[in-house]
Design an enzyme around this catalytic site. Structure first.
Site, PDB file in Angstrom:
ATOM      1  N   ASP A 134       0.855  -1.194   0.000  1.00  0.00           N
ATOM      2  CA  ASP A 134       0.000   0.000   0.000  1.00  0.00           C
ATOM      3  C   ASP A 134       0.890   1.241   0.000  1.00  0.00           C
ATOM      4  O   ASP A 134       2.037   1.187   0.434  1.00  0.00           O
ATOM      5  CB  ASP A 134      -0.865   0.031   1.265  1.00  0.00           C
ATOM      6  CG  ASP A 134      -2.076  -0.878   1.168  1.00  0.00           C
ATOM      7  OD1 ASP A 134      -2.413  -1.316   0.063  1.00  0.00           O
ATOM      8  OD2 ASP A 134      -2.693  -1.141   2.220  1.00  0.00           O
ATOM      9  N   ARG A 184      -0.939  -0.669  -8.850  1.00  0.00           N
ATOM     10  CA  ARG A 184      -2.303  -0.254  -8.525  1.00  0.00           C
ATOM     11  C   ARG A 184      -2.333   1.277  -8.549  1.00  0.00           C
ATOM     12  O   ARG A 184      -1.634   1.926  -7.778  1.00  0.00           O
ATOM     13  CB  ARG A 184      -2.662  -0.755  -7.121  1.00  0.00           C
ATOM     14  CG  ARG A 184      -3.969  -0.203  -6.578  1.00  0.00           C
ATOM     15  CD  ARG A 184      -4.140  -0.546  -5.106  1.00  0.00           C
ATOM     16  NE  ARG A 184      -4.220  -1.972  -4.891  1.00  0.00           N
ATOM     17  CZ  ARG A 184      -3.993  -2.557  -3.702  1.00  0.00           C
ATOM     18  NH1 ARG A 184      -3.652  -1.831  -2.653  1.00  0.00           N
ATOM     19  NH2 ARG A 184      -4.093  -3.853  -3.580  1.00  0.00           N
TER      20      ARG A 184
HETATM   21  C1  LIG Z   1      -8.239  -1.254  -4.234  1.00  0.00           C
HETATM   22  C2  LIG Z   1      -7.917   0.100  -3.674  1.00  0.00           C
HETATM   23  C3  LIG Z   1      -6.750   0.270  -2.975  1.00  0.00           C
HETATM   24  C4  LIG Z   1      -6.389   1.522  -2.488  1.00  0.00           C
HETATM   25  N1  LIG Z   1      -5.169   1.695  -1.889  1.00  0.00           N
HETATM   26  C5  LIG Z   1      -4.790   2.947  -1.546  1.00  0.00           C
HETATM   27  C6  LIG Z   1      -3.467   3.205  -1.084  1.00  0.00           C
HETATM   28  O1  LIG Z   1      -2.624   2.311  -0.949  1.00  0.00           O
HETATM   29  N2  LIG Z   1      -3.129   4.495  -0.774  1.00  0.00           N
HETATM   30  C7  LIG Z   1      -4.018   5.533  -0.920  1.00  0.00           C
HETATM   31  O2  LIG Z   1      -3.646   6.680  -0.664  1.00  0.00           O
HETATM   32  N3  LIG Z   1      -5.280   5.300  -1.337  1.00  0.00           N
HETATM   33  C8  LIG Z   1      -5.681   4.058  -1.654  1.00  0.00           C
HETATM   34  N4  LIG Z   1      -6.953   3.855  -2.126  1.00  0.00           N
HETATM   35  C9  LIG Z   1      -7.994   4.914  -1.975  1.00  0.00           C
HETATM   36  C10 LIG Z   1      -7.989   5.865  -3.145  1.00  0.00           C
HETATM   37  O3  LIG Z   1      -6.814   6.650  -3.149  1.00  0.00           O
HETATM   38  C11 LIG Z   1      -9.204   6.804  -3.112  1.00  0.00           C
HETATM   39  O4  LIG Z   1      -9.153   7.582  -1.947  1.00  0.00           O
HETATM   40  C12 LIG Z   1     -10.540   6.096  -3.173  1.00  0.00           C
HETATM   41  O5  LIG Z   1     -10.499   5.000  -4.027  1.00  0.00           O
HETATM   42  C13 LIG Z   1     -11.647   7.046  -3.667  1.00  0.00           C
HETATM   43  O6  LIG Z   1     -11.334   7.501  -4.952  1.00  0.00           O
HETATM   44  P1  LIG Z   1     -12.155   7.081  -6.288  1.00  0.00           P
HETATM   45  O7  LIG Z   1     -11.147   6.849  -7.359  1.00  0.00           O
HETATM   46  O8  LIG Z   1     -13.048   5.962  -6.003  1.00  0.00           O
HETATM   47  O9  LIG Z   1     -12.914   8.378  -6.724  1.00  0.00           O
HETATM   48  P2  LIG Z   1     -13.942   9.313  -5.979  1.00  0.00           P
HETATM   49  O10 LIG Z   1     -14.126  10.477  -6.881  1.00  0.00           O
HETATM   50  O11 LIG Z   1     -13.499   9.575  -4.574  1.00  0.00           O
HETATM   51  O12 LIG Z   1     -15.260   8.453  -5.922  1.00  0.00           O
HETATM   52  C14 LIG Z   1     -15.996   8.100  -7.089  1.00  0.00           C
HETATM   53  C15 LIG Z   1     -17.308   7.483  -6.626  1.00  0.00           C
HETATM   54  O13 LIG Z   1     -17.048   6.286  -5.905  1.00  0.00           O
HETATM   55  C16 LIG Z   1     -17.887   6.170  -4.768  1.00  0.00           C
HETATM   56  N5  LIG Z   1     -17.054   6.283  -3.558  1.00  0.00           N
HETATM   57  C17 LIG Z   1     -15.723   6.598  -3.502  1.00  0.00           C
HETATM   58  N6  LIG Z   1     -15.273   6.557  -2.232  1.00  0.00           N
HETATM   59  C18 LIG Z   1     -16.347   6.225  -1.470  1.00  0.00           C
HETATM   60  C19 LIG Z   1     -16.528   6.017  -0.078  1.00  0.00           C
HETATM   61  N7  LIG Z   1     -15.518   6.137   0.782  1.00  0.00           N
HETATM   62  N8  LIG Z   1     -17.759   5.657   0.347  1.00  0.00           N
HETATM   63  C20 LIG Z   1     -18.796   5.509  -0.504  1.00  0.00           C
HETATM   64  N9  LIG Z   1     -18.685   5.689  -1.847  1.00  0.00           N
HETATM   65  C21 LIG Z   1     -17.475   6.050  -2.318  1.00  0.00           C
HETATM   66  C22 LIG Z   1     -18.861   7.309  -4.877  1.00  0.00           C
HETATM   67  O14 LIG Z   1     -19.957   6.860  -5.624  1.00  0.00           O
HETATM   68  C23 LIG Z   1     -18.080   8.361  -5.638  1.00  0.00           C
HETATM   69  O15 LIG Z   1     -18.914   9.263  -6.315  1.00  0.00           O
HETATM   70  C24 LIG Z   1      -7.300   2.611  -2.652  1.00  0.00           C
HETATM   71  C25 LIG Z   1      -8.470   2.436  -3.365  1.00  0.00           C
HETATM   72  C26 LIG Z   1      -8.785   1.206  -3.888  1.00  0.00           C
HETATM   73  C27 LIG Z   1     -10.052   1.057  -4.675  1.00  0.00           C
END
Ligand SMILES: Cc1cc2nc3c(=O)[nH]c(=O)nc-3n(C[C@H](O)[C@H](O)[C@H](O)COP(=O)(O)OP(=O)(O)OC[C@H]3O[C@@H](n4cnc5c(N)ncnc54)[C@H](O)[C@@H]3O)c2cc1C
Length: 306
Positions: A134, A184
């Site tokens: 991560d 990722r």
């Molecule tokens: C498999 C995976 C591993 C990850 N590992 C890391 C990591 O190692 N380090 C790191 O900094 N970040 C990590 N993240 C988190 C990432 O950085 C984002 O903060 C998170 O994925 C939200 O961004 P988004 O691309 O979904 O877009 P967003 O614009 O935030 O969300 C798009 C849509 O997704 C849905 N959504 C998103 N988040 C949420 C929520 N919390 N609750 C409910 N609905 C939501 C909503 O419908 C929203 O409109 C990871 C995410 C994933 C999917």
């Protein structure tokens, strides 16, 4: 703005004491965390596998300053990998594990964390699967990429996370777009200053698309970690020329499960990030910060119990 406030509050010890100590938090936590025990994690992996979904399992915990705690985390991963293999869930990488270097001691000593990560990688190899490191806040990026480089010498399947919101990430994508490299790509979940990270949502989205373009044009294995419908559609278009099975989608447990299933039913590889354990505080706060509606859900839970 609200996101920045929640992330800043999450670093405040008094806020942590109130949120983590309140039994009512657990109900909210259950939406995002599979459970506290290794059995919970394996049960969740098995249930998702029955629906054609793969998993990356995270034993919750981060920022430890206690070597004994880091050692317990390593033991938890070894037990988890053993149980997953025994349940027949690791073959072909159907279940892998995600590890935070600060959970295995990087804030105490980087050598200790590397040794601990190596121990987990060895167990993952014995279970026929892989580890993904991560990515945490930007002060850890260089050290994490250095550890990745070291680990990949012996465990070439070790994956990395890159965060599109960091200004440096497009260059990191170029460095990590080679054959065998599992990356990722996510937007990024920490509070970062403008000097190192894009601040506006549109800027971050544009950076994500640029980074994805680099990874999809490369020879590695891009892992598209986003729930954003526009980015998922763009990823599909960029992947059109790639061989089947040369990339995958990833989403978090409890977030857009119908979309996870839709993609899997369409023949895509979809991996769900499944956290388990009792050290859920930091993880919960990042999920609350991502979506103000979650905060409302949390506040309603608070009010209904008071
Ligand atoms: C498999 C995976 C591993 C990850 N590992 C890391 C990591 O190692 N380090 C790191 O900094 N970040 C990590 N993240 C988190 C990432 O950085 C984002 O903060 C998170 O994925 C939200 O961004 P988004 O691309 O979904 O877009 P967003 O614009 O935030 O969300 C798009 C849509 O997704 C849905 N959504 C998103 N988040 C949420 C929520 N919390 N609750 C409910 N609905 C939501 C909503 O419908 C929203 O409109 C990871 C995410 C994933 C999917």
């Amino acid at each position: 703005m609200l996101r920045q406030l929640i992330l800043a509050a999450s670093r405040d010890g008094r806020v942590k004491a109130v949120v983590a100590g309140a039994p009512l938090s657990r109900g909210v936590v259950r939406r995002f965390v599979s459970g506290e025990s290794v059995e919970d994690a394996v049960r969740t992996a098995s249930g998702l596998a029955a629906h054609g979904l793969q998993v990356s399992i995270d034993h919750l915990g981060e920022d430890t300053l206690d070597a004994g705690q880091a050692e317990s985390t390593v033991k938890a991963y070894l037990l988890l990998l053993d149980r997953l293999a025994a349940a027949g869930l690791t073959a072909g990488g159907r279940s892998e594990v995600s590890v935070k270097l600060t959970a295995v001691g990087s804030a105490i000593d980087r050598g200790l964390a590397l040794d601990n990560a190596r121990t987990i990688c060895e167990a993952a190899r014995a279970a026929a699967t892989t580890v993904t490191l991560d990515m945490e806040d930007h002060t850890t990026t260089d050290a994490t990429l250095l550890a990745l480089h070291e680990l990949r010498r012996d465990f070439p399947g070790t994956g990395a996370v890159l965060q599109a919101y960091l200004r440096r990430t497009e260059a990191d994508c170029r460095d990590l777009a080679g054959a065998g490299s599992r990356v990722r790509l996510c937007k990024g979940a920490y509070k970062e200053p403008p000097s190192v990270a894009f601040q506006g949502a549109r800027e971050v989205d544009r950076a994500y698309v640029r980074c994805l373009g680099v990874l999809m044009a490369g020879d590695g294995y891009p892992m598209v970690a986003s729930h954003d419908p526009r980015l998922i559609a763009i990823a599909g278009a960029l992947a059109a020329g790639r061989p089947a099975g040369s990339y995958e989608y990833q989403m978090l447990f409890g977030i857009r499960p119908l979309e996870q299933q839709r993609l899997a039913d369409a023949g895509e590889t979809v991996r769900v990030y499944v956290p388990y354990g009792d050290e859920w505080y930091g993880y919960l706060m990042r999920r609350l910060a991502e979506r103000p509606a979650n905060l409302g859900f949390f506040m309603r839970a608070l009010a209904s119990r008071s």
